[in-house]
Design an enzyme around this catalytic site. Structure first.
Site, mmCIF file in Angstrom:
data_model
loop_
_atom_site.group_PDB
_atom_site.id
_atom_site.type_symbol
_atom_site.label_atom_id
_atom_site.label_comp_id
_atom_site.label_asym_id
_atom_site.label_seq_id
_atom_site.Cartn_x
_atom_site.Cartn_y
_atom_site.Cartn_z
ATOM 1 N N ILE A 70 0.875 -1.178 0.000
ATOM 2 C CA ILE A 70 0.000 0.000 0.000
ATOM 3 C C ILE A 70 0.906 1.221 0.000
ATOM 4 O O ILE A 70 1.549 1.525 1.009
ATOM 5 C CB ILE A 70 -0.913 0.006 1.248
ATOM 6 C CG1 ILE A 70 -1.725 -1.300 1.343
ATOM 7 C CG2 ILE A 70 -1.849 1.222 1.213
ATOM 8 C CD1 ILE A 70 -2.419 -1.507 2.688
ATOM 9 N N GLU A 71 1.007 1.877 -1.145
ATOM 10 C CA GLU A 71 1.934 3.004 -1.269
ATOM 11 C C GLU A 71 1.259 4.319 -0.882
ATOM 12 O O GLU A 71 0.042 4.373 -0.641
ATOM 13 C CB GLU A 71 2.489 3.046 -2.705
ATOM 14 C CG GLU A 71 3.271 1.770 -2.998
ATOM 15 C CD GLU A 71 3.978 1.780 -4.340
ATOM 16 O OE1 GLU A 71 3.677 2.643 -5.193
ATOM 17 O OE2 GLU A 71 4.841 0.900 -4.525
ATOM 18 N N CYS A 102 4.709 -2.563 2.977
ATOM 19 C CA CYS A 102 4.909 -3.748 2.140
ATOM 20 C C CYS A 102 3.798 -4.773 2.360
ATOM 21 O O CYS A 102 3.146 -4.799 3.419
ATOM 22 C CB CYS A 102 6.235 -4.419 2.477
ATOM 23 S SG CYS A 102 7.689 -3.468 2.019
ATOM 24 N N GLU A 123 4.072 -7.928 2.964
ATOM 25 C CA GLU A 123 4.346 -8.835 4.087
ATOM 26 C C GLU A 123 3.891 -8.223 5.408
ATOM 27 O O GLU A 123 3.265 -8.883 6.244
ATOM 28 C CB GLU A 123 5.849 -9.140 4.172
ATOM 29 C CG GLU A 123 6.413 -9.854 2.970
ATOM 30 C CD GLU A 123 6.954 -8.901 1.902
ATOM 31 O OE1 GLU A 123 6.328 -7.847 1.653
ATOM 32 O OE2 GLU A 123 7.995 -9.227 1.314
ATOM 33 N N CYS A 154 11.855 -7.105 2.209
ATOM 34 C CA CYS A 154 12.822 -6.048 2.532
ATOM 35 C C CYS A 154 13.317 -6.239 3.966
ATOM 36 O O CYS A 154 12.765 -7.020 4.757
ATOM 37 C CB CYS A 154 12.193 -4.667 2.346
ATOM 38 S SG CYS A 154 11.104 -4.168 3.687
HETATM 39 N N1 THU Z 1 7.494 -4.348 -1.697
HETATM 40 C C1 THU Z 1 6.751 -5.244 -0.976
HETATM 41 O O1 THU Z 1 5.570 -5.031 -0.722
HETATM 42 N N2 THU Z 1 7.359 -6.377 -0.559
HETATM 43 C C2 THU Z 1 8.601 -6.784 -0.941
HETATM 44 O O2 THU Z 1 9.013 -7.880 -0.606
HETATM 45 C C3 THU Z 1 9.444 -5.890 -1.738
HETATM 46 C C4 THU Z 1 8.895 -4.527 -1.995
HETATM 47 C C5 THU Z 1 6.820 -3.152 -2.216
HETATM 48 C C6 THU Z 1 7.180 -1.856 -1.598
HETATM 49 C C7 THU Z 1 6.804 -0.899 -2.700
HETATM 50 O O3 THU Z 1 5.403 -0.635 -2.641
HETATM 51 C C8 THU Z 1 7.077 -1.661 -3.979
HETATM 52 O O4 THU Z 1 7.124 -3.026 -3.590
HETATM 53 C C9 THU Z 1 8.362 -1.283 -4.666
HETATM 54 O O5 THU Z 1 9.414 -1.307 -3.772
#
Ligand code: THU
Length: 143
Positions: free
Chosen positions: A43-44, A53, A55, A93
């Site tokens: 969710i950005e 993220c 997870e 991450c």
């Molecule tokens: N992101 C995740 O949700 N999980 C991961 O394991 C790697 C990165 C997301 C964060 C961001 O919204 C997008 O991927 C690009 O980094």
């Protein structure tokens, strides 16, 4: 629940991704020790920093409902236009790995990083976060 079934849950979770900035859609499916599945997506945010993220979304959903015992998490990520064979291995991450070690035993908790149900890798949390710092380092034994 098989690993393939959990990956399918993560693929479904990915469809809910809110990622208008990176266009990188991620889904996670968290299997609890009692067999429930919590889905999460990334969710950005326009301010970038508050982004979450997939997870952590799944973990926080479960933890906020009182669940503390986790077995496995499956993660599926790729560009919004990626075909199944073009998906990435989206490794959790560092922040997500740290949240995992707060609640999950490094030698037991399994992390599946999948492109699709045919191409995936399985790790323990300890393999992807060696020498991690967790509750036990502050004398907290949650069991
Ligand atoms: N992101 C995740 O949700 N999980 C991961 O394991 C790697 C990165 C997301 C964060 C961001 O919204 C997008 O991927 C690009 O980094």
């Amino acid at each position: 629940m098989t690993d393939r079934e959990l990956i399918l849950e993560a693929i479904e979770a990915r469809k809910m991704s809110y990622s208008p900035y990176s266009h990188f859609m991620v889904g996670a499916a968290l299997l609890t020790k009692d067999g429930r599945v919590y889905r999460g997506c990334n969710i950005e945010n326009a301010a970038y920093g508050p982004s979450n993220c997939a997870e952590r979304t799944a973990l926080f959903k479960a933890i906020s409902e009182g669940i503390r015992d986790f077995d496995t998490i499956a993660v599926v990520g790729g560009d919004k236009d990626a075909k199944p064979e073009e998906m990435s291995f989206a490794y959790p991450c560092g922040v997500c790995r740290q949240v995992m070690i707060e609640f999950c035993k490094p030698e037991e908790f399994r992390v599946i990083v999948a492109k699709n149900t045919d191409e995936y890798k399985v790790y323990t949390l300890g393999e992807i976060l060696p020498m991690g710092f967790g509750p036990a380092d502050l004398g907290v034994n949650k069991k």
